[in-house]
Every structure is written in C-alpha cells, then in structure tokens.
Scaffold this active site. Structure first.
Site, PDB file in Angstrom:
ATOM      1  N   GLU A 149      42.141  37.956  31.361  1.00 25.58           N
ATOM      2  CA  GLU A 149      42.642  37.825  32.723  1.00 25.58           C
ATOM      3  C   GLU A 149      41.559  38.135  33.748  1.00 25.58           C
ATOM      4  O   GLU A 149      40.602  38.835  33.471  1.00 25.58           O
ATOM      5  CB  GLU A 149      43.804  38.800  32.947  1.00 25.58           C
ATOM      6  CG  GLU A 149      43.376  40.256  32.860  1.00 25.58           C
ATOM      7  CD  GLU A 149      44.447  41.251  33.267  1.00 25.58           C
ATOM      8  OE1 GLU A 149      45.388  40.880  33.994  1.00 25.58           O
ATOM      9  OE2 GLU A 149      44.327  42.419  32.866  1.00 25.58           O
ATOM     10  N   CYS A 167      43.143  34.945  39.116  1.00 28.19           N
ATOM     11  CA  CYS A 167      43.774  34.666  37.819  1.00 28.19           C
ATOM     12  C   CYS A 167      44.012  33.176  37.584  1.00 28.19           C
ATOM     13  O   CYS A 167      43.648  32.641  36.535  1.00 28.19           O
ATOM     14  CB  CYS A 167      45.067  35.457  37.669  1.00 28.19           C
ATOM     15  SG  CYS A 167      46.375  35.049  38.857  1.00 28.19           S
ATOM     16  N   HIS A 190      51.028  36.389  38.647  1.00 33.62           N
ATOM     17  CA  HIS A 190      49.831  36.581  37.822  1.00 33.62           C
ATOM     18  C   HIS A 190      49.946  35.755  36.553  1.00 33.62           C
ATOM     19  O   HIS A 190      51.044  35.538  36.034  1.00 33.62           O
ATOM     20  CB  HIS A 190      49.678  38.068  37.466  1.00 33.62           C
ATOM     21  CG  HIS A 190      48.374  38.415  36.800  1.00 33.62           C
ATOM     22  ND1 HIS A 190      47.151  38.104  37.333  1.00 33.62           N
ATOM     23  CD2 HIS A 190      48.123  39.047  35.629  1.00 33.62           C
ATOM     24  CE1 HIS A 190      46.192  38.551  36.522  1.00 33.62           C
ATOM     25  NE2 HIS A 190      46.760  39.114  35.479  1.00 33.62           N
TER      26      HIS A 190
END
Length: 169
Positions: A144, A79, A132
C-alpha cells in the site's frame, strides 16, 4: 542510498515469498560477501502463473517511495495511483479513485482472496465509503501507499484490516 533501498526491497521480497510463518531462515541470505564488499542477493521469485504478476512486481519495485496526495507516479504515490499504475502494467485498466476502483472489481468474500486481488477500506462498508485500496499479496499481507508521512510498504491485516475485497477482470 540505492544499495540500502535494494537491500530493503530484497528483504521485503524474501518475506513475501517465504509466506506466513516461514521464519527468518526462509528469507536468508539477503547479502553475501563478494569482491568489493557485500552485494545484495535477491531471492528467487516464484511466478504467480497469472496475468497479474506484472502488477505486483511493479508495486513492489516502488517500496519506499513517498506518499503524495494525488500522486500517480513515477516516484510519488497515493493508494489508488499506485494501484492504477501497477495494474496498467498487467494490461488492466482501472479508474483513478479508490471507490471507483472498487466499483470496477468483482466483489469477493475475504475467504476467496488470492494474490493480485484488491483490498479496500470503507467507512460504511459500501463503495460510497471506500477511502483506501491496496494490492493483496497473500498471507494476509498487502502492499500500500498508506498516507501522508509514510512510504509505500508491505502491511498486514493485523495492522489495518480491510473490509471490502475485489478481483479485477
């Protein structure tokens, strides 16, 4: 395979550009017949009118790339690696790790989100718990690199809702 990937990218771009609630007609047509068979027709891209457009374009160009722990490109991502490389294309320097990326942004409330902002997930609601990060696209959607076994994708808040929000520069 390249043609299929191009069609997938075109379909996602069409959905992102159409906006929430636009329905399938807003995204059509994605392909049209031509000499030698069908060809992919990319939708017209509405400019963001903002310096972060290159970051969003770069991230979108990597839809379907596989996730890799520690991946920072050019075709395998985690990410924060995807976010770092995407924003580099817009001239924005970000740290490599999601928690550090959050610390490098200006905190904003969810109601102030706009395309190009970053959305974060934190187990404790603070920078120390950030695990994240994704790029906000608008309409409660984000791009993402989710986790092992998945590919770079566009997701919605209804699937996995972030709890921290930041704006670069």
């Amino acid at each position: 395979m390249v043609h299929i990937r191009g069609a997938v990218v075109a379909a996602v771009w069409a959905a992102v550009l159409a906006g929430p609630g636009a329905g399938p007609a807003a995204a059509a047509p994605l392909s049209a017949p031509g000499r030698g068979g069908p060809r992919t027709v990319l939708p017209a891209v509405r400019p963001l009118g903002d310096r972060l457009e290159p970051a969003i374009r770069y991230a979108m160009a990597h839809l379907g790339d596989p996730f890799a722990i520690g991946g920072a490109g050019p075709r395998r991502w985690d990410c924060s690696g995807l976010v770092q490389q995407a924003y580099r294309r817009a001239g924005v320097r970000l740290p490599r790790i999601a928690a550090d990326q959050y610390r490098a942004t200006k905190r904003i409330p969810r109601r102030s989100l706009r395309r190009g902002d970053l959305v974060f997930w934190s187990g404790n609601g603070r920078a120390s718990g950030v695990h994240h990060v994704a790029v906000y696209l608008g309409g409660e959607r984000y791009i993402e690199a989710p986790r092992p076994g998945f590919k770079v994708r566009v997701s919605a808040f209804s699937r996995y809702r972030p709890n921290l929000y930041g704006r670069v520069g």
